[in-house]
Scaffold this motif. Structure first.
Motif: not given
Length: 148
Positions: A26-27, A34-41, A43-48
């Motif tokens: 999951t995202a 990734l260590g939690g230093d990126l916002a969930y949104t 991560v979702m943008t990069i995955l998209s």
């Protein structure tokens, strides 16, 4: 002050996190890896974006998607090269000039890859390596041909 990462670097980090997962992730799991230093949104943008580039697949599980890598770092670079090439109206000239600018070692490698072809044993699958499936004999620059 934290230095900003380039988009391509984030894509590579997300792909690496997906490869480290023991299966589809999951995202939220990617964000955690990734260590939690990126916002969930983010991560979702990069995955998209990776999904649009066909570097990952996704499957809905409940209310969320799980993501699976289809490309590694080299495959992602190859996908970027395909995207750039696909956006050019004069494909032959672009390929010819690219070939002409390669150092001799890369020319030998490219010739070996073209001679071997994507279907031969040892040739990586299209989209996952530097051996693009579209560079067959029809797109091969003439032997010794160099354009400035």
């Amino acid at each position: 002050m934290r230095r900003r990462r380039a988009q391509g670097q984030l894509e590579v980090q997300v792909l690496t996190a997906l490869h480290r997962a023991s299966g589809p992730a999951t995202a939220a799991r990617v964000q955690e890896q990734l260590g939690g230093d990126l916002a969930y949104t983010t991560v979702m943008t990069i995955l998209s974006r990776l999904h649009a580039k066909k570097a990952v697949t996704r499957e809905r599980v409940g209310r969320a998607y799980v993501w699976t890598p289809t490309a590694d770092e080299a495959g992602l670079a190859a996908l970027r090269m395909h995207r750039v090439l696909d956006g050019e109206p004069d494909r032959d000239t672009v390929l010819t000039r690219f070939f002409a600018a390669l150092p001799p070692g890369d020319v030998r490698l490219l010739r070996d890859l073209l001679d071997r072809g994507p279907d031969e044993e040892g040739a990586p699958a299209p989209g996952t390596s530097a051996a693009p499936d579209r560079l067959g004999p029809a797109h091969r620059p003439a032997q010794g041909h160099r354009t400035s």
